[in-house]
Structures are given as structure tokens and as C-alpha cells.
Design a protein around this motif. Structure first.
Motif, PDB file in Angstrom:
ATOM      1  N   LEU A 150       0.705  -0.835  -0.012  1.00  3.01           N
ATOM      2  CA  LEU A 150       0.270   0.019   0.180  1.00  3.01           C
ATOM      3  C   LEU A 150       1.336   1.724   0.120  1.00  3.01           C
ATOM      4  CD1 LEU A 150      -2.761  -0.848   2.477  1.00  3.01           C
ATOM      5  CD2 LEU A 150      -2.922  -0.537   0.142  1.00  3.01           C
ATOM      6  N   LYS A 151       0.780   2.548  -1.499  1.00  2.51           N
ATOM      7  CA  LYS A 151       1.088   3.555  -0.813  1.00  2.51           C
ATOM      8  C   LYS A 151       1.124   4.303   0.417  1.00  2.51           C
ATOM      9  CE  LYS A 151       1.396   3.388  -5.725  1.00  2.51           C
ATOM     10  NZ  LYS A 151       1.357   4.086  -7.103  1.00  2.51           N
ATOM     11  N   PRO A 152       1.495   4.995   0.982  1.00  2.00           N
ATOM     12  CA  PRO A 152       1.044   6.292   2.011  1.00  2.00           C
ATOM     13  C   PRO A 152      -1.216   6.738   1.966  1.00  2.00           C
ATOM     14  CG  PRO A 152       3.549   5.984   1.825  1.00  2.00           C
ATOM     15  CD  PRO A 152       3.328   5.467   0.444  1.00  2.00           C
ATOM     16  N   SER A 153      -0.395   7.468   1.008  1.00  2.00           N
ATOM     17  CA  SER A 153      -1.652   7.861   0.134  1.00  2.00           C
ATOM     18  C   SER A 153      -3.413   7.083   0.308  1.00  2.00           C
ATOM     19  CB  SER A 153      -1.706   8.800  -1.146  1.00  2.00           C
ATOM     20  OG  SER A 153      -1.342   7.799  -2.249  1.00  2.00           O
ATOM     21  N   GLU A 154      -2.448   5.646  -0.034  1.00  2.00           N
ATOM     22  CA  GLU A 154      -3.979   4.728  -0.320  1.00  2.00           C
ATOM     23  C   GLU A 154      -4.657   4.595   1.384  1.00  2.00           C
ATOM     24  OE1 GLU A 154      -2.605   1.715  -4.315  1.00  2.00           O
ATOM     25  OE2 GLU A 154      -1.654   1.482  -2.167  1.00  2.00           O
ATOM     26  N   LEU A 155      -3.840   5.027   2.240  1.00  2.00           N
ATOM     27  CA  LEU A 155      -4.066   4.423   3.290  1.00  2.00           C
ATOM     28  C   LEU A 155      -5.392   5.715   3.758  1.00  2.00           C
ATOM     29  CD1 LEU A 155      -0.737   4.519   6.286  1.00  2.00           C
ATOM     30  CD2 LEU A 155      -2.238   2.484   4.900  1.00  2.00           C
ATOM     31  N   LEU A 156      -5.198   6.590   2.642  1.00  3.32           N
ATOM     32  CA  LEU A 156      -6.516   7.113   3.497  1.00  3.32           C
ATOM     33  C   LEU A 156      -8.072   7.103   2.678  1.00  3.32           C
ATOM     34  CD1 LEU A 156      -4.818  10.502   2.245  1.00  3.32           C
ATOM     35  CD2 LEU A 156      -5.739  10.028   4.679  1.00  3.32           C
ATOM     36  N   SER A 157      -7.518   5.910   1.847  1.00  2.00           N
ATOM     37  CA  SER A 157      -8.612   5.866   1.029  1.00  2.00           C
ATOM     38  C   SER A 157      -9.335   4.481   2.043  1.00  2.00           C
ATOM     39  CB  SER A 157      -8.442   5.099  -0.601  1.00  2.00           C
ATOM     40  OG  SER A 157      -8.512   6.125  -0.905  1.00  2.00           O
ATOM     41  N   VAL A 158      -8.350   3.554   2.625  1.00  2.00           N
ATOM     42  CA  VAL A 158      -8.510   3.138   3.311  1.00  2.00           C
ATOM     43  C   VAL A 158      -9.145   3.553   4.507  1.00  2.00           C
ATOM     44  CG1 VAL A 158      -7.107   1.079   5.236  1.00  2.00           C
ATOM     45  CG2 VAL A 158      -6.814   1.091   2.551  1.00  2.00           C
ATOM     46  N   ASN A 159      -8.876   4.666   5.150  1.00  2.00           N
ATOM     47  CA  ASN A 159      -9.812   5.344   6.260  1.00  2.00           C
ATOM     48  C   ASN A 159     -10.936   5.845   5.941  1.00  2.00           C
ATOM     49  OD1 ASN A 159      -9.453   6.608   8.459  1.00  2.00           O
ATOM     50  ND2 ASN A 159      -9.582   8.076   8.188  1.00  2.00           N
ATOM     51  N   LEU A 160     -11.132   5.957   5.178  1.00  2.00           N
ATOM     52  CA  LEU A 160     -12.840   6.614   4.235  1.00  2.00           C
ATOM     53  C   LEU A 160     -13.289   5.247   4.210  1.00  2.00           C
ATOM     54  CD1 LEU A 160     -14.046   9.207   3.124  1.00  2.00           C
ATOM     55  CD2 LEU A 160     -12.972   7.855   0.380  1.00  2.00           C
ATOM     56  N   ALA A 161     -12.704   3.791   3.688  1.00  2.00           N
ATOM     57  CA  ALA A 161     -14.058   3.064   4.028  1.00  2.00           C
ATOM     58  C   ALA A 161     -14.486   2.688   5.199  1.00  2.00           C
ATOM     59  CB  ALA A 161     -13.231   2.243   3.454  1.00  2.00           C
ATOM     60  N   ILE A 162     -13.115   2.984   6.228  1.00  2.00           N
ATOM     61  CA  ILE A 162     -13.578   2.249   7.838  1.00  2.00           C
ATOM     62  C   ILE A 162     -14.699   3.629   7.989  1.00  2.00           C
ATOM     63  CG2 ILE A 162     -12.490   2.774  10.101  1.00  2.00           C
ATOM     64  CD1 ILE A 162     -10.162   1.865   8.695  1.00  2.00           C
ATOM     65  N   THR A 163     -14.611   4.361   8.007  1.00  2.00           N
ATOM     66  CA  THR A 163     -15.786   5.851   8.440  1.00  2.00           C
ATOM     67  C   THR A 163     -17.463   4.827   7.557  1.00  2.00           C
ATOM     68  OG1 THR A 163     -15.429   7.636   6.209  1.00  2.00           O
ATOM     69  CG2 THR A 163     -13.966   7.133   8.461  1.00  2.00           C
ATOM     70  N   ASP A 164     -17.177   4.603   6.032  1.00  2.00           N
ATOM     71  CA  ASP A 164     -18.446   4.147   5.593  1.00  2.00           C
ATOM     72  C   ASP A 164     -19.355   2.971   6.170  1.00  2.00           C
ATOM     73  OD1 ASP A 164     -18.159   6.717   4.361  1.00  2.00           O
ATOM     74  OD2 ASP A 164     -17.623   5.160   2.972  1.00  2.00           O
ATOM     75  N   LEU A 165     -18.102   1.903   6.433  1.00  2.00           N
ATOM     76  CA  LEU A 165     -18.154   0.694   7.913  1.00  2.00           C
ATOM     77  C   LEU A 165     -18.644   0.923   8.784  1.00  2.00           C
ATOM     78  CD1 LEU A 165     -18.884  -2.065   6.499  1.00  2.00           C
ATOM     79  CD2 LEU A 165     -16.460  -2.918   7.688  1.00  2.00           C
ATOM     80  N   VAL A 166     -18.103   1.867   9.472  1.00  2.00           N
ATOM     81  CA  VAL A 166     -18.415   2.212  10.950  1.00  2.00           C
ATOM     82  C   VAL A 166     -19.875   2.944  11.094  1.00  2.00           C
ATOM     83  CG1 VAL A 166     -18.479   3.743  12.897  1.00  2.00           C
ATOM     84  CG2 VAL A 166     -16.439   2.183  11.999  1.00  2.00           C
ATOM     85  N   ALA A 167     -19.642   3.864  10.105  1.00  2.00           N
ATOM     86  CA  ALA A 167     -21.170   4.309  10.359  1.00  2.00           C
ATOM     87  C   ALA A 167     -22.992   3.088   9.672  1.00  2.00           C
ATOM     88  CB  ALA A 167     -21.384   5.229   8.699  1.00  2.00           C
ATOM     89  N   ALA A 168     -22.005   2.475   9.190  1.00  2.00           N
ATOM     90  CA  ALA A 168     -23.331   1.095   8.460  1.00  2.00           C
ATOM     91  C   ALA A 168     -23.418   0.710   9.307  1.00  2.00           C
ATOM     92  CB  ALA A 168     -23.067   0.092   7.150  1.00  2.00           C
ATOM     93  N   LEU A 169     -22.482  -0.287  10.586  1.00  2.00           N
ATOM     94  CA  LEU A 169     -22.523  -1.056  11.072  1.00  2.00           C
ATOM     95  C   LEU A 169     -23.445  -0.281  12.486  1.00  2.00           C
ATOM     96  CD1 LEU A 169     -19.274  -3.266  10.814  1.00  2.00           C
ATOM     97  CD2 LEU A 169     -21.346  -3.700  10.097  1.00  2.00           C
ATOM     98  N   THR A 170     -22.436   0.766  12.647  1.00  2.00           N
ATOM     99  CA  THR A 170     -23.574   1.135  13.980  1.00  2.00           C
ATOM    100  C   THR A 170     -24.159   1.917  14.707  1.00  2.00           C
ATOM    101  OG1 THR A 170     -21.639   3.067  13.691  1.00  2.00           O
ATOM    102  CG2 THR A 170     -20.808   1.515  14.746  1.00  2.00           C
ATOM    103  N   MET A 171     -25.054   2.436  13.081  1.00  2.00           N
ATOM    104  CA  MET A 171     -25.738   3.436  13.424  1.00  2.00           C
ATOM    105  C   MET A 171     -27.412   2.851  12.086  1.00  2.00           C
ATOM    106  SD  MET A 171     -24.114   7.286  11.483  1.00  2.00           S
ATOM    107  CE  MET A 171     -25.675   8.272  11.591  1.00  2.00           C
ATOM    108  N   TYR A 172     -26.766   2.257  10.783  1.00  2.00           N
ATOM    109  CA  TYR A 172     -27.647   1.906  10.188  1.00  2.00           C
ATOM    110  C   TYR A 172     -29.470   0.722  11.075  1.00  2.00           C
ATOM    111  CZ  TYR A 172     -25.895   4.643   6.355  1.00  2.00           C
ATOM    112  OH  TYR A 172     -25.265   5.506   5.118  1.00  2.00           O
ATOM    113  N   PRO A 173     -28.812  -0.080  11.393  1.00  2.00           N
ATOM    114  CA  PRO A 173     -29.449  -1.238  12.670  1.00  2.00           C
ATOM    115  C   PRO A 173     -30.817  -0.298  12.761  1.00  2.00           C
ATOM    116  CG  PRO A 173     -27.702  -1.728  11.726  1.00  2.00           C
ATOM    117  CD  PRO A 173     -27.073  -0.631  11.988  1.00  2.00           C
ATOM    118  N   LEU A 174     -29.817   0.406  13.294  1.00  2.00           N
ATOM    119  CA  LEU A 174     -30.472   1.631  14.970  1.00  2.00           C
ATOM    120  C   LEU A 174     -32.128   2.045  14.158  1.00  2.00           C
ATOM    121  CD1 LEU A 174     -31.953   1.640  17.646  1.00  2.00           C
ATOM    122  CD2 LEU A 174     -29.623   3.892  17.610  1.00  2.00           C
TER     123      LEU A 174
END
Length: 341
Positions: free
Chosen positions: A46-70
Motif C-alpha cells: 500500500l502506498k502511504p496515500s492509499e491509507l486515506l482511502s482505507v480510512n474512508l472505507a472504515i468511516t463508511d463501514l463504521v456508520a453502516a454497522l453502528t447506525m443503520y440497524p437502529l
């Protein structure tokens, strides 16, 4: 259940909203989960800049798992579940993930600008450690904004539709405290990042145009510039997708600072809310369309357990098959005698 947590929508609209959010949640988990799996498989590359894309995926995944079921359960219940406690939790997670997402997009734009326009020495300063520090700062910054309403500046509360919670913007025109919070938040966490994204990508587009004219004769440099242009277009689409999804919701929230939201029809309040939540879906599809590397990784994940079977030729009695699982997608059947050797 308090009146403010009763749904203001018809049962059909509630069931429809819940079904839409369920689809969004499923697509978000599958898409962003694939991004994270692909990132883990090539973590050493992974290139250093690609870590930001990974972080963006984490934010979206956290939102889906912690908010959407409720939110889904509340929509199908025709009223918010859990009362004030779950409402505060939902609003806090929404602010945390939302601010982290837009600041990650801003960091991606700045990094892309540095890589495109700066010298090699300056670009080399974008190393893994610096990006990791930036990601930590992004989450801390988002956490600070999400805690402000808990400390007395602003307030979490139900939205006008009754089946979702965020900052209590529906009553903002009656509260200087909430109005000030929404106004400052809109300027610092929406206007400034959006302006930064626009300026960065406009400058990058100008540089690409100049490079296209100056380097067209050099095929190697032209090919490199073409690849950078493709990456920039991908980043622009990701940013436009996020801002486009949240723009209607931000506009109606800011409008409520100066006007009462009583006259806003429930449907008008519902659609921007659903549109904003759909922002977690698009990024993996954009990556898949523009990144051949990502497509390759997804195919490898999909077929990781499907291999090629090699049938031995010879005496069946001596060549009893044994299965050897290779690293990814190669399954070889070899004679038992050779396996022992």
C-alpha cells in the motif's frame, strides 16, 4: 414513547425508508468490506496515500454497522427506539463518522495536490508515518466536534420525521446556542473543506492540462501523467459523491437556523436524510470502475478458494490423490507417494 419520537410518516413510507436503508447497509458492508479485504491482502504494498482511502472505507463501514440497524428498526417500528440515550448515541456516531469522512476527503485532495504539483523531494515527505498521524488527527478532530453537543454547545435530538436523530436543527431558530453551533459547524466543517476540495482539484486539473501539452511527445512521461489524471478523476468523483449526497441535508439544516421547520413536509425532511445516508455506498463502485488493481484484488478474493485441479496420469492404484492448498487460488492434486517424498 414520547411524542417527539413518534414517526411523522405514514407506515408505507416508514417501511420504504427502512427497506432503502437496509439495502444501503448491505451494499455499504459488502463494498467497503471488499475495500478493506483488498487493502489487507496488499498491505505491504500500500502506498502511504492509499491509507486515506482505507480510512474512508472504515468511516463508511463504521456508520453502516453502528447506525443503520437502529435506524432501520426504528423506521419499521414507526417510532424511534431507545429514547434519549439511543438518540444521543446515534447523533454522536453520525457526527463522528461524517466529520471524519469529509476531513479524510480533504486530506486526500491536499495529498493529491502535493504529489501532482510538488518536487520529488517534497512528495517524498508524504510517507506512511505522516499519513498515519494525519488519520489519527482526523479522528480526534471528528471526536471533538461530536462531543461538543454533549458538553452544552448544541444538542442532539430527533429529526422532524421522528425516526432519526442528529443535532437538533429542527428547533435551531428558537435557540441561539444550537443556531451558533450549526452555523460555525457549517462554515468550518462544510464550507471550508468543500472550498479546499474545489481549489485543490481545480489546481490539479490545470497542472494536468499543462503537463498534457508539454509532455505529449514523451510517451513514458505522458503515460505517467495519464495515470495520475485517472487517479485524480477517481478522487474527484468520490468527493463530489459525498458532498452531493450531503448538500441537500446541510442546506435544510442551515435553513432551519433562520426559519421554523414546522411547515416543512415530512417527505421533504425524509428525502435529504436518506440521500445523505446513501453516501456510504458509492466509493467502492468508483474504485472498481477506475482501478484495475482493485478489480484484480476483488477477483482474487472472490475466487480465493476456487483452483485448478490437475489430474495425475498413471497407475490409479499408485497415484492416490492428495490435496495441497496453495497460497491463493491454486489447488493441486498430487500422487500420495510424491507427497510423502
Amino acid at each position: 414513547m414520547e411524542d417527539k419520537y413518534f414517526s411523522k410518516l405514514s407506515p408505507i413510507m416508514d417501511y420504504g425508508a427502512g427497506a432503502f436503508l437496509l439495502l444501503v447497509a448491505i451494499l455499504t458492508v459488502i463494498g467497503n468490506g471488499a475495500v478493506l479485504v483488498a487493502a489487507v491482502k496488499k498491505s505491504s504494498q500500500l502506498k502511504p496515500s492509499e491509507l486515506l482511502s482505507v480510512n474512508l472505507a472504515i468511516t463508511d463501514l463504521v456508520a453502516a454497522l453502528t447506525m443503520y440497524p437502529l435506524a432501520i428498526a426504528s423506521a419499521w417500528n414507526h417510532g424511534w427506539l431507545g429514547g434519549d440515550t439511543s438518540c444521543i448515541y446515534y447523533g454522536l456516531m453520525g457526527f463522528l463518522c461524517g466529520v471524519a469522512s469529509i476531513m479524510t476527503l480533504t486530506a486526500m485532495a491536499v495529498v493529491r495536490l502535493i504529489i501532482t504539483t510538488s518536487s520529488t523531494i517534497t512528495a517524498n515527505n508524504i510517507n506512511r508515518r505522516n499519513i498515519q498521524i494525519s488519520i489519527v488527527c482526523i479522528w480526534l478532530y471528528a471526536l471533538v466536534w461530536s462531543i461538543f453537543p454533549l458538553s452544552g454547545w448544541g444538542e442532539y435530538g430527533p429529526e422532524p420525521i421522528g425516526t432519526s436523530c442528529t443535532i437538533a436543527w429542527a428547533e435551531a431558530h428558537n435557540s441561539w446556542n444550537t443556531s451558533a453551533f450549526i452555523t460555525v459547524f457549517f462554515i468550518i466543517c462544510v464550507i471550508l473543506p468543500a472550498s479546499t476540495l474545489t481549489l485543490c482539484y481545480s489546481w490539479i486539473a490545470l497542472k494536468h492540462y499543462q503537463a498534457y501539452r508539454n509532455m505529449k511527445s514523451n510517451k513514458r512521461i505522458f503515460k505517467t501523467n495519464k495515470m495520475q489524471k485517472k487517479l485524480t478523476v477517481m478522487a474527484v468523483l468520490v468527493s463530489v459523491g459525498f458532498l452531493g449526497c450531503w448538500a441537500p441535508y446541510a442546506a435544510i439544516s442551515l435553513w432551519s437556523v433562520f426559519h421554523s421547520s414546522v411547515n416543512i413536509p415530512p417527505t421533504v425532511s425524509l428525502l435529504p436524510c436518506l440521500f445523505a445516508k446513501s453516501s456510504t455506498v458509492y466509493n467502492p463502485f468508483i474504485y472498481y470502475a477506475f482501478s484495475s488493481t482493485f478489480r484484480k484484488e476483488i477477483r482474487e478474493v472472490k475466487f480465493c478458494c476456487i483452483g485448478q485441479v490437475q489430474v495425475p496420469i498413471g497407475d490409479p492404484a499408485r497415484n492416490q490423490p492428495s490435496v495441497r492448498w496453495m497460497k491463493r487460488n491454486n489447488v493441486q492434486i498430487q500422487p500420495f507417494q510424491e507427497e510423502n517424498q
